[in-house]
Design a protein around this motif. Sequence first.
Motif, PDB file in Angstrom:
ATOM      1  N   TYR A  32       0.836  -1.198   0.000  1.00  0.00           N
ATOM      2  CA  TYR A  32       0.000   0.000   0.000  1.00  0.00           C
ATOM      3  C   TYR A  32       0.874   1.252   0.000  1.00  0.00           C
ATOM      4  O   TYR A  32       0.551   2.259  -0.625  1.00  0.00           O
ATOM      5  N   ASN A  84       0.759   4.484  -2.337  1.00  0.00           N
ATOM      6  CA  ASN A  84       0.605   5.826  -1.786  1.00  0.00           C
ATOM      7  C   ASN A  84       1.582   6.796  -2.458  1.00  0.00           C
ATOM      8  O   ASN A  84       1.215   7.900  -2.839  1.00  0.00           O
ATOM      9  N   GLN A 137       0.464  10.118  -4.609  1.00  0.00           N
ATOM     10  CA  GLN A 137       0.867  11.477  -4.243  1.00  0.00           C
ATOM     11  C   GLN A 137       1.295  12.287  -5.460  1.00  0.00           C
ATOM     12  O   GLN A 137       1.392  13.499  -5.397  1.00  0.00           O
TER      13      GLN A 137
HETATM   14  C1  LIG Z   1       0.218   8.417   2.242  1.00  0.00           C
HETATM   15  O1  LIG Z   1       1.310   8.576   3.115  1.00  0.00           O
HETATM   16  C2  LIG Z   1       1.310   9.833   3.760  1.00  0.00           C
HETATM   17  C3  LIG Z   1       2.617   9.958   4.514  1.00  0.00           C
HETATM   18  O2  LIG Z   1       2.971   8.735   5.050  1.00  0.00           O
HETATM   19  C4  LIG Z   1       0.111   9.936   4.647  1.00  0.00           C
HETATM   20  O3  LIG Z   1       0.077  11.171   5.313  1.00  0.00           O
HETATM   21  C5  LIG Z   1      -1.141   9.802   3.798  1.00  0.00           C
HETATM   22  O4  LIG Z   1      -2.290   9.796   4.624  1.00  0.00           O
HETATM   23  C6  LIG Z   1      -1.099   8.528   2.997  1.00  0.00           C
HETATM   24  N1  LIG Z   1      -2.202   8.561   2.072  1.00  0.00           N
HETATM   25  C7  LIG Z   1      -3.097   7.646   2.045  1.00  0.00           C
HETATM   26  C8  LIG Z   1      -4.152   7.790   1.011  1.00  0.00           C
HETATM   27  O5  LIG Z   1      -3.096   6.709   2.839  1.00  0.00           O
END
Ligand SMILES: *[C@@H]1O[C@H](CO)[C@@H](O)[C@H](O)[C@H]1NC(C)=O
Length: 619
Positions: free
Chosen positions: A428, A432, A436
């Motif tokens: 996952y 992520n 981003q």
């Molecule tokens: C992706 O990772 C970031 C930093 O670890 C976190 O803040 C964010 O919530 C994550 N996004 C998802 C969709 O889980």
Amino acid sequence: MPLIPKLGQLSPLQMRFGACLSASLMLLLLYLALTKQHFAYAHELNSEDHNYRFSLEGEIIDAPEEKNTIITRAEDGVSALANNSPQNSNIGIGLTQNWVFPKDVIDGPHGDPGTGLPGEKAGLTQLEPEVHELRRRQSGTTVYITINTCLQPSSNVTDTIPPQLEMYISLDSSNQKPAPGSGTPVSVIGGYGVYEVDATSDVYVGISAPNTTDFSGIWNYELAASNDAPYHFFNGSKTPNLYFVDSDNHAALLITNDTTQALPNETVYQEWMKMDAPYGVFASNQDQRSILGVQRSFCGLRNNAKLAAKIDNVNDQNVATMTNRGIGGKPKEQFYITGLNATSKYWGMLVMEGNSTASGAGVVGGGGTVWAAIDFNTKSEGNCALMYNLSFCSEVAYAVPTNPNKFSPETGLPDLAALYDSNAAQMYQYFNYSLQQIPCNTTSSAQYSLARNCDDCARAYKQWLCAVTIPRCADYSNPSGYLKPRNVGQPFINGSSISSDPSLVAGQDQVLLAAVATNSSRNPLIDTSIGPGPYKEVLPCEDLCYDLVQSCPASLGFACPIAGKGLEESYGKRVNESEGIISCSYLGAAYYLSASSMLRPELSIFGVALLVLMFGIGL
Ligand SMILES: *[C@@H]1O[C@H](CO)[C@@H](O)[C@H](O)[C@H]1NC(C)=O
Ligand SMILES: *[C@@H]1O[C@H](CO)[C@@H](O)[C@H](O)[C@H]1NC(C)=O
Ligand SMILES: *[C@@H]1O[C@H](CO)[C@@H](O)[C@H](O)[C@H]1NC(C)=O
Ligand SMILES: *[C@@H]1O[C@H](CO)[C@@H](O)[C@H](O)[C@H]1NC(C)=O
Ligand SMILES: *[C@@H]1O[C@H](CO)[C@@H](O)[C@H](O)[C@H]1NC(C)=O
Ligand SMILES: *[C@@H]1O[C@H](CO)[C@@H](O)[C@H](O)[C@H]1NC(C)=O
Ligand SMILES: *[C@@H]1O[C@H](CO)[C@@H](O)[C@H](O)[C@H]1NC(C)=O
Ligand SMILES: *[C@@H]1O[C@H](CO)[C@@H](O)[C@H](O)[C@H]1NC(C)=O
Ligand SMILES: *[C@@H]1O[C@H](CO)[C@@H](O)[C@H](O)[C@H]1NC(C)=O
Ligand SMILES: *[C@@H]1O[C@H](CO)[C@@H](O)[C@H](O)[C@H]1NC(C)=O
Ligand SMILES: *[C@@H]1O[C@H](CO)[C@@H](O)[C@H](O)[C@H]1NC(C)=O
Ligand SMILES: *[C@@H]1O[C@H](CO)[C@@H](O)[C@H](O)[C@H]1NC(C)=O
């Protein structure tokens, strides 16, 4: 190319399967402290007297003035019942015992309505005393007489069920000892009977143990009367409020229906989630038939069911906790029942002990509630392990491939869970990073879709990822057509293997051995780190894949395999769900079935007699 390098980490999965990656109840009531008048009836119980008979002699002394018109004279051998205060008695074959719920107790104080379960109105609205007095004078007070059979006589002939106790009612002071042939019969089924009446006078009760030569021993029963609510209760709702989620060869997971439809930000939701689990469960192997005849009786189940969760004073308690796992994320209670035998069928009965926070004499509904039984069964082989309560894939609650030699069923489950869960969490994280780089939280015109945003994509991806990397496991010997054989290239746990056993390598098995999809697992971690040997997989539902593709930006490159070209190897369809088949795996899946057909109300001889009495039909 917007394909994100890190996604390449998932390519084994992708290549192998074309997986889409790069794809209550008791309205609580009242406790009634025994009043002086009650003591006038309830004489000391004589422990020498095995029938627990204590009689009412003479007139009521100190009867309050307003009641001096109803001085009653109860006959010898008629024992008085106090409000919400059960009497327990042994009764021999062919005997009748008599009880009375006296008028002054009926009109006396009511019990204490408890606080109720979250969201329930606390008890019946307590009427103002004056109003109450008025209502009583006009129509009498509603009275509930209930019986629970706790013990039954036994037979040396297996598979016979003892006849039910019989209950007779009389509201006529000239018949103070209702018995077979006199008084109104009340049907007792599965060890439970209830009689409700608006009473304006004493209520006389007769309990008879039928004459039988096929059984020896005694019955034991609990009889209670209440002017608040039934002290004992059987909830015959067609949906028994208990559902089977999954099992392995020694444990099963059951859940209740959602206890509330409230939203997480509402008080009711939060109260449910932080409360001590209110329901309990009894379970019994269907080979052991001792619960038959008492399956609607709380004390009968307590005495006869071998397995229990959340029941007071029972050794070997099983786990019962609140959870909000599953579709909709609503509060519900879950039961993890262990110590089961492999390849066995069980009955499971949801119950509530007393009103959930208190039970026994003085508690309105203190005798408990029983719901209809459901069926569930255990698996045969040792290489599926029931797992729930993961921290990342928190929605996972089903059996997964395991190797009992590496992950002991007694102590190794947390390690097994951590292995699967951390693998999914790591994948996952790669996703992520990719997400981003997509303009998600921008103005809607710049968003990839008006209907879906990156949160939808992240949710769909997590659902899909957990379902695909943590496969739902079934017995290799299970012949159901929707199951996919996996990992047949590895030896069984017992060391024998399909490839080394020439008798097995025939036709179908040869095909299974030759194809990557069936000779290995869909997640390579399973073959390298667990080694479960051959098992079958309940394929993830195809809608998980479609949801992912529709929820995520096209630039992520997700696609589902095409029907006829790999879809069937990787995904299943939801079919026959109403028949209780989980033909494909989705998070939160449970067998939403109705009550056990084997424990449907069998008409006792007495029940038949009652039907004849009531409808004049000859059966
Ligand atoms: C992706 O990772 C970031 C930093 O670890 C976190 O803040 C964010 O919530 C994550 N996004 C998802 C969709 O889980
Ligand atoms: C059992 O049989 C005896 C003798 O016939 C009779 O007196 C008694 O009432 C019977 N009991 C019941 C519960 O029918
Ligand atoms: C159960 O009964 C007790 C005593 O009557 C009462 O205090 C309590 O509030 C009741 N519990 C519930 C959940 O209603
Ligand atoms: C059951 O026990 C009774 C005595 O209690 C005996 O007369 C009868 O023969 C036994 N029946 C069987 C099938 O063993
Ligand atoms: C019986 O149980 C069902 C849930 O299975 C519940 O909805 C219903 O209110 C209960 N009935 C009574 C009378 O408590
Ligand atoms: C669960 O309860 C809700 C009402 O709260 C009802 O609509 C639904 O049908 C129940 N679900 C099942 C599977 O019985
Ligand atoms: C709870 O959240 C919903 C939206 O998620 C909102 O509509 C509702 O007003 C909230 N309720 C409370 C009590 O905060
Ligand atoms: C398992 O089977 C044994 C032998 O048949 C039996 O004695 C035992 O009660 C069973 N246990 C359960 C929990 O079904
Ligand atoms: C569930 O897991 C949490 C930690 O992740 C643990 O504290 C809790 O005791 C577990 N609950 C059950 C019922 O196993
Ligand atoms: C989008 O923004 C919201 C709040 O601004 C944040 O909670 C969410 O995690 C973000 N989504 C992604 C995928 O980064
Ligand atoms: C699985 O199938 C592949 C492709 O046919 C083959 O190369 C491999 O040797 C097989 N593995 C086993 C363990 O049979
Ligand atoms: C080993 O286990 C498999 C699956 O449980 C079974 O089919 C097979 O007969 C067993 N072989 C031996 C030698 O016990």
